[in-house]
Design an enzyme around this catalytic site. Structure first.
Site, short mmCIF file in Angstrom:
data_model
loop_
_atom_site.label_atom_id
_atom_site.label_comp_id
_atom_site.label_asym_id
_atom_site.label_seq_id
_atom_site.Cartn_x
_atom_site.Cartn_y
_atom_site.Cartn_z
N ARG A 199 -9.23 -0.62 7.30
CA ARG A 199 -9.97 0.24 6.58
C ARG A 199 -10.54 1.53 7.70
O ARG A 199 -11.84 1.89 7.69
CB ARG A 199 -11.43 -0.21 6.07
CG ARG A 199 -11.87 0.50 5.04
CD ARG A 199 -13.09 -0.04 4.36
NE ARG A 199 -13.70 0.66 3.45
CZ ARG A 199 -13.95 -0.09 2.27
NH1 ARG A 199 -14.28 -1.24 2.24
NH2 ARG A 199 -14.75 0.74 1.21
N GLN A 210 0.66 -1.21 -0.16
CA GLN A 210 0.01 -0.06 0.02
C GLN A 210 0.88 1.40 0.09
O GLN A 210 0.40 2.18 -0.30
CB GLN A 210 -0.84 -0.02 1.25
CG GLN A 210 -1.98 -1.22 1.13
CD GLN A 210 -2.85 -1.28 2.39
OE1 GLN A 210 -3.04 -2.16 2.94
NE2 GLN A 210 -3.54 -0.13 2.67
#
Ligand code: FAD
Lengths: 287, 806
Positions: free
Chosen positions: B384, B237
Site C-alpha cells: 500500500r 492486480q
C-alpha cells in the site's frame, strides 16, 4: 492448513461416548466446541482418526445450583456463561473472564469443558477454576470421580484425564456474598491469549483482606495458584508494600516461555502487575 | 420553463458525478455474498494443487521421493523442478530483473520455499499427498542478518550467480550483493555536512512486514490442448502484465492466453508479482489436461509470497543552528530475501526511494542503496505505497524529529521552517523529481489549529513534570508526520515494466439509450473503481453514473493497462478515462451541432447536454445525442459513440498530508493508547469523498498495525516465527483507534481532472506519525530513536533501558 481425514461419531449419552473412547483407543478424541482442537488438526499437529462429538449429549449442557455449589455442564459454551443470570449473580468473575476469551464467534462454540480439559496454559478458565476452588467431574470406564482443579494440570497439554475419560462438569462453591473479584488479563489484541493474567477472589473485613486466592494464567506450563502471594496480603489493607510483596511472590513462581508476546523477564514483570491490579480492583468492589 | 423543470443543482446531483458521496455500487454484491472471487471459480473436472515446502531456511535438496505420495488415493501427479525443466520453467524471471526458482532446484533458500507441487482431485487429498512426499535435505548455514550478507565468510546463497559480477542494475560487490543504486550529488552533499553547524546520524530501520490481504493469492489455470489456449483466473492486480509474462516465459502466443482477474479481496501490493503457484498450476493443467486450482493458505501467504519493507536506513541530516536543513545523506541496506522479487518499475531497483527529501527544501542530498540476499522469503513489494515511498517517508519524518530534538526546537516549527513553499512549485528536488503542486504551510497550519497543537504540547509538558515527580506512570507523545508521496507511475520517460511503458487505458462505448460501458486497464481490489470511474465519466459527458457500467480485469475485453498499485489508478487510468470521455464528448458535440443546425462552436456543454450559446431553449441532452449517434450522424461521420484512450502521464503526482497522533503509554506494561489521530490529506481533486474517507481509514489502520506490531520476524537460525494472525499483528475493530479526517485541495496541474490519488497516503503518512508519537513520548527520558515495531513489550523495554522502570 488442511486437516487429515477422520471418522466422526455423535453419541447420545456419556456412557456411549466413553464406550467409543475405550473401543477406539488412543486415536479417538472428544470434540467439544472445536476451537482448540480443530486449529491443531488444520496444522496436523493433532491427527485423531476418530472424533467423538459431544454435542449430542444434552445432559452435558446447563448451569445449575446445587446447594452452595455452582455446577456447570462441560458442554456449556462461553456464550452461555455470559448469558447466565446465575453466573452474573453468584460468580461475576466467571462472566468477566469469559468475556475476555477471544471473540463472539469463538465464544458461541467454545465450551467450558473443552477449555479446562484442553490443558493449554494459555486458556483462561483453568487458573480461574483453581482460584474458585473448583472440582472437575470425570466419567470413564472405571466410573465417576472428582478431581480438584488444583490437582488436574500436570504439564502443557497433560492433565489428570485417563484414557477413556470425559470431563462432564465443573463445580465450585459460590464465593461468599460481598466478595470482591477481578480478572486482569494483558493481551495484545482481541483473540490473543494472555501475555499474563491474574484472577483474584477475596473478602474484606474492616478494611483488611480476610481471605484471598490468586490464580495465574499463561506464565508457566500449567495454570498456577499463587498461594504465597495470597498469604502476603491477608490481614493487610493492600498498602503499597504488601502489594509489592504479593507481586514479587507471584513472579517468583512464574516460568513463562519467551514468545512474540515478549521475553521471559517482561512476562514475569507484567504478571506481577496483573496481580497487583487484580488485587486492587477486587478490593475496590468487595463489600 | 415550468416549475417541474429540474434546477441546475438537481441536474448535477442526478449525475452523481465527481465530488458526490456516491454509494459504492460493488458493495451491493459484496455485502450479499454475491461477489465472484477466484475460489468461487469451479470448472468441470478441476483438480487441486498444493505445495511441499521446505522446513529449512538454507539446505541442499538431495532427493525427492514421491512414490508414497503417488499411492495416496486421488493424487495424480507430483511436479518437481525436474518436471519443470522439461518445459524450461524451473526458474522464472522476476519483475526486478532477477530470476527465481519456481520449485527448489538443487537447493532451498528460505523456510517454506516451494519444493514440489502435488496435484489431486481435491484439496484434502493434495494435502495428504504433501505429507507423503519425502525430501532429503542437507542443511547449510543460514544467512539471516543482512548486515552480514557481504562479509567475506558469508555463506554463498545464490549458486546460479557465482562469478556474475554484473547484475540487472550494475556491478555486484559480493555474491550476496544484488545492486548498488546511487542518486544525488555526493561531493556537494559531503561539503554541506562539513560546513554544517549541526548534524544528526541515526540508523532507522523499517522492519519486514507483509500486505496480508483478506483473500490470499490464488489461481485456476485451464489449458485447452485442442485450441492451444491457456485461461487463467487469478488474484492479479495487473492482469495484462501477467498475460505478457506468461507469453514470454511459457512461449504461448499472447492472443491464446486469457487472463481473468475476477473480484479481488484486497491486494496491497501482494498480488502484483508472479508466484510459483501460478506457474505450477499452469504446468499441472498442461500435464493433466484438466483445470487446476491453487489456493494459498494464510501461513503460506505470510511466509512465502511477497513481504514488504525490510529497509535499514542510515540517515544523516545537516542543518544550520537555527534549523535550516542544508543536506541529506542516506545509505540503505535493503534485505530482499532469497531472490530479488521486488515489484518496481524496471529501472528503479529501490523504487522511488529518492523521494526521501520529503516535503523539505534540501539544497543537496545523496542516496545510496545496497540490495542484498538473505535466507528469507523473496520480495519486497510495495505494501500500500508507491514503490519504497513509505520507507522514504518514514526515514525523513523520523529524521526531522531527531533533528528537532537535537536543536531543541518544536518539530512542527522545524518543518514549517523547511517546507518547500507554495510558490516554488513545480519544484525540482535535489534527488531528481519534479513535484507538481503543493501548499504545505496551509495544510500544516490547518492541522495545528484543528488539533489544538499548542495546547497539546502544553499538556505534555505538564504530564512530563508530573511523571518526574512520580505522580503518574503514563507518558504522552505527539507524533507529527508531514509526508509527500510520489505516485501515478508513470511517464514513459522514466517508467516501464518488462519494457512496457506504464501508461493506462480506457475504452468507453455509449449505447443508443444513453447508457454505456467503460472498460479500463486498472483492476480494483476493493478500491471501488466501479463507482468512481463512472463518476468521472458522468461529470465529463453528462450521463448519470448509474448508467455507466465499469468493467476491469479481463484481458480479452479490457484495453491493455498496467494495473492497480502504487496509487496509479486515479493518476493514470483516471486520466485515460477523462480523456476517453472527452473524445466521446467531442463527437457528441458534432452530432448535437448537426441536429440543432448550428455550428459546433456555437454550442456549450451544460451539465448533461449541449446548449446553443445565447439560445438557452435550444438544448440537446447527452441521452438524445447517444440515440442520434446510432441513426442520424452528420454526413461523412461514422455512426456509433465510442472512444479509446491510452494515457501516458507527463509527470507523477505528489499527494501530501499532515497527520498528528496523540498517544499515551503506560511505562510499566508498555501498553499504549492512541488518544487521537488526525489525518489531513491533500489528494488534489476529490472524486468521491466517501471513498476517500474509507481509503484513509483502511490505510491508517494498516499503518497503525505496522508501526505498533505487525512484523515478519525470523529467529537467528532463519525460522520464520510470525506465520499466523496470532502473532502477525492484525488489529480488530477493538484495537483500531478512532480516525479524524480532513483535507485541503491542491489540484495536480498536469492531470486532466487534477486528481492525485489517495489509496496509499494514509499508510505512507501514518507509520511515521505513530512511530514519532512513541519516540516523542520517550524523548524526554533521553532517547533519540527507538526502532519499530512499538509493541507492548518493546515499549516496556525502552522504558526499562531508559531507567524509567525498575
Ligand atoms: C482465535 C482464538 C482465540 C482464542 N483465545 C482464547 C483465550 O484468550 N482464552 C482461552 O481460554 N481460550 C481461547 N481460545 C480457545 C477457546 O476458548 C476454545 O474454545 C477452548 O480452549 C476449547 O474449548 P472447545 O469447546 O472449543 O474444545 P475443543 O477444541 O473441542 O477441545 C479441546 C480439547 O479438549 C478435549 N475435550 C473437549 N471437551 C472435553 C471433555 N468434555 N472431556 C474431555 N476432553 C475434552 C478435546 O478432545 C481436545 O483435546 C481461543 C480460540 C481461538 C480459535
Amino acid at each position: 492448513m488442511i486437516p487429515g481425514s477422520f471418522n466422526y461419531h455423535r453419541p447420545a449419552s456419556v456412557a456411549d461416548a466413553v464406550k467409543l473412547l475405550v473401543n477406539l483407543g488412543e486415536d479417538a478424541r472428544p470434540l467439544a466446541g472445536g476451537h482448540s482442537l480443530v486449529p491443531m488438526m488444520k496444522l496436523r499437529l493433532a491427527t485423531p482418526a476418530h472424533l467423538i462429538d459431544l454435542h449430542g449429549i444434552t445432559a452435558l449442557k446447563g448451569i445449575s445450583r446445587d446447594g452452595g455449589n455452582v455446577v456447570i455442564g462441560a458442554m456449556t459454551t462461553q456464550h452461555d456463561l455470559l448469558a447466565s443470570e446465575e453466573i452474573a449473580r453468584s460468580a461475576p468473575i466467571l462472566h468477566e473472564t469469559a468475556l475476555l476469551i477471544a471473540d463472539p464467534q469463538v465464544r458461541y462454540r467454545g465450551t467450558i469443558g473443552g477449555n479446562v480439559a484442553n490443558g493449554d496454559p494459555g486458556n483462561d478458565m483453568p487458573a480461574l477454576m483453581m482460584t474458585l476452588g473448583a472440582t472437575y467431574r470425570l466419567e470413564g470406564p472405571g466410573g465417576v470421580r472428582d478431581v480438584a482443579a488444583a490437582d488436574f494440570y500436570q504439564g502443557a497439554y497433560f492433565t489428570a484425564l485417563e484414557p477413556g475419560e470425559i470431563l462432564t462438569s465443573v463445580s465450585f462453591p459460590a464465593p461468599a456474598t460481598g466478595h470482591g473479584c477481578a480478572y486482569e488479563k494483558l493481551k495484545r489484541k482481541v483473540g490473543d491469549y494472555a501475555t499474563a493474567a491474574a484472577a483474584v477472589v477475596l473478602t474484606m473485613a474492616s478494611g483488611k483482606v480476610a481471605t484471598c486466592s490468586i490464580g495465574l494464567t499463561n506464565v508457566h506450563e500449567t495454570p498456577l495458584l499463587a498461594t504465597d502471594a495470597a498469604k502476603a496480603v491477608i490481614g493487610t489493607s493492600l498498602d503499597a508494600a504488601s502489594l509489592k510483596k504479593a507481586a514479587a511472590a507471584a513472579s517468583a513462581i512464574m516460568a513463562p516461555a519467551a514468545d512474540a508476546r515478549g521475553p521471559v523477564e517482561y512476562r514475569k514483570h507484567v504478571g506481577g502487575i496483573m496481580v497487583t491490579r487484580a488485587l486492587q480492583r477486587a478490593a475496590s468492589v468487595a463489600k | 420553463m415550468n416549475d417541474l423543470t429540474p434546477t441546475r443543482e438537481q441536474r448535477t446531483a442526478a449525475l452523481e458525478g465527481m465530488g458526490c458521496k456516491r454509494k459504492r455500487v460493488e458493495d451491493i454484491r459484496f455485502t450479499q455474498g454475491r461477489g465472484n472471487y477466484v475460489d468461487d471459480v469451479k470448472l468441470p473436472g478441476m483438480l487441486h494443487g498444493d505445495f511441499v515446502r521446505s522446513p529449512h531456511p538454507h539446505a541442499r535438496v538431495k532427493k525427492i521421493d514421491d512414490s508414497e505420495a503417488l499411492k495416496v488415493p486421488g493424487v495424480l501427479a507430483v511436479i518437481t523442478a525436474e518436471t519443470l525443466k522439461t518445459v524450461n520453467l524451473a526458474w522464472m524471471p522476476t519483475l526486478a530483473g532477477d530470476v527465481q526458482m519456481v520449485l527448489a532446484d538443487g537447493k532451498v533458500l528460505f523456510q517454506n520455499q516451494e519444493v514440489a507441487f502435488v496435484v489431486a482431485t481435491d484439496r484434502y487429498e493434495a494435502d495428504d499427498g504433501i505429507n507423503k512426499v519425502i525430501v532429503e535435505y542437507e542443511a547449510l548455514p543460514p544467512l539471516v542478518d543482512p548486515f552480514k550478507a557481504m562479509d567475506a565468510d558469508a555463506p554463498v546463497l545464490r549458486e546460479d550467480l557465482v562469478g556474475k559480477t554484473i547484475g540487472a542494475h550494475g556491478p555486484r560487490k559480493h555474491n550476496n550483493h544484488i545492486f548498488e543504486w546511487t542518486v544525488g550529488d555526493k561531493e556537494m552533499t559531503d561539503a554541506a555536512f562539513k560546513k554544517a553547524d549541526v548534524t544528526i546520524k541515526e540508523m532507522i530501520s523499517y522492519h519486514r512486514t507483509h500486505p496480508s490481504p483478506l483473500e490470499t493469492c490464488q489461481c485456476v489455470c485451464s489449458f485447452d490442448k485442442i485450441k492451444g489456449e491457456l485461461t487463467i483466473y487469478g488474484t492479479f492486480q495487473a492482469p495484462h502484465v501477467i498475460r505478457t509474462v506468461v507469453a514470454l516465459i511459457a512461449k504461448i502466443p499472447e492472443h491464446k492466453i486469457h487472463v481473468i482477474a475476477p473480484d479481488i479481496g484486497g491486494g496491497f501490493g501482494n498480488k502484483v508479482g508472479a508466484y510459483p503457484g501460478y506457474i505450477c498450476a499452469a504446468v499441472a493443467s498442461i500435464v493433466t489436461g484438466k483445470p487446476v486450482k491453487w489456493v494459498e493458505d494464510r501461513i503460506e501467504n505470510l511466509t512465502a509470497t511477497s513481504f514488504a519493507r525490510d529497509y535499514h536506513m542510515t540517515t544523516e541530516v545537516a542543518a544550520t543552528k537555527d534549523g535550516k536543513v542544508t543536506g541529506l545523506r542516506v545509505h540503505v541496506l535493503a534485505d530482499h530475501g532469497a531472490f530479488d522479487a521486488c515489484a518496481d518499475p524496471s529501472k528503479w531497483p529501490a523504487g522511488f526511494f529518492n523521494i526521501v527529501t520529503g516535503s523539505y527544501d534540501f539544497p543537496t542530498a545523496h542516496l545510496a542503496v545496497d540490495g542484498v540476499y538473505t535466507n528469507k522469503a523473496p520480495g519486497g513489494v510495495a505494501y500500500r505505497c508507491s514503490f519504497r515511498v513509505t520507507e522514504a517517508a518514514y526515514c525523513i519524518e523520523r529524521a526531522m524529529d531527531i533533528l528537532a530534538q537535537k536543536l531543541n526546537m518544536d518539530p512542527a516549527e522545524l518543518r514549517l521552517k523547511n517546507f518547500i513553499k507554495a510558490e516554488q512549485f513545480p519544484y525540482h528536488s535535489a534527488l531528481g523529481w519534479e513535484y507538481d503542486s503543493g501548499d504545505y504551510h496551509t495544510a500544516m497550519r490547518k492541522m495545528m489549529e484543528t488539533t489544538g497543537y499548542a495546547a497539546l504540547r502544553k499538556e505534555q509538558a505538564e504530564k512530563r513534570a508530573a511523571f518526574k515527580r512520580g505522580e503518574t506512570r503514563d507518558i504522552m507523545g505527539l507524533g507529527i508526520s508531514f509526508f509527500t508521496e510520489i505516485v501515478g507511475a508513470g511517464p514513459s520517460k522514466n517508467c516501464d515494466i518488462l519494457g512496457i511503458a506504464m501508461f493506462d487505458s480506457c475504452e468507453i462505448r455509449m449505447h443508443p439509450t444513453g447508457a454505456g460501458i467503460a472498460r479500463v486497464g486498472s483492476k480494483s481490489q476493493g478500491q471501488g473503481h466501479e463507482t468512481t470511474w463512472a463518476q468521472i465519466i458522468a461529470t465529463e459527458i453528462g450521463i448519470p453514473a448509474d448508467n455507466i457500467m465499469v468493467e476491469e480485469g479481463n484481458t480479452d475485453t479490457a484495453p491493455y493497462g498496467l494495473g492497480t498499485y502504487g496509487s496509479r489508478s486515479t493518476p493514470v487510468a483516471g486520466a485515460a478515462i477523462a480523456m476517453a470521455a472527452r473524445k466521446i464528448k467531442a463527437k457528441a458535440q458534432m452530432i448535437a451541432a448537426y441536429k440543432l443546425e448550428v455550428h459546433e462552436d456555437d454550442l456549450e456543454f451544460d451539465i448533461d447536454g449541449f446548449r446553443v450559446r445565447g439560445l438557452p431553449e435550444k438544448f440537446m441532452s447527452m441521452k438524445d445525442i447517444c440515440w442520434a449517434a446510432y441513426n442520424s450522424v452528420p454526413p461523412g461521420m461514422e455512426p456509433g459513440l465510442e472512444a479509446v484512450s491510452y494515457y501516458d502521464p507527463p509527470n507523477m503526482t505528489y499527494p501530501f498530508g499532515a497527520y498528528l497522533c496523540v498517544m499515551d503509554i503506560d511505562v510499566d506494561t508498555g501498553v499504549y493508547k492512541v488518544r487521537r489521530f488526525y489525518a489531513l490529506d491533500d489528494c488534489g481533486t476529490r472524486i468521491n469523498p466517501m471513498i476517500i474517507e474509507g481509503q484513509v481509514h483502511g490505510g491508517l489502520t494498516e499503518a497503525f498495525a505496522i508501526a505498533m506490531g505487525q512484523e515478519i520476524r525470523y529467529d537467528e537460525v532463519g525460522n520464520v516465527v510470525t506465520g499466523s494472525f496470532m502473532d502477525f499483528f492484525m488489529p480488530t475493530a477493538v484495537e483500531t483507534p478512532h480516525w479524524e479526517t480532513d483535507f485541503t485541495v491542491t489540484p495536480s496541474p498536469h492531470h486532466p481532472i487534477g486528481a492525485k490519488g489517495v489509496g496509499e497516503s494514509p499508510n505512507v503518512g501514518g507509520v511515521p506519525a505513530f512511530s514519532n508519537a512513541v519516540n516523542d513520548a520517550f524523548s524526554f527520558l533521553g532517547s533519540t530513536h527507538i526502532q519499530m515495531p512499538h509493541d507492548f513489550w518493546r515499549n516496556w523495554k525502552a522504558a526499562k533501558d531508559l531507567g524509567a522502570v525498575a
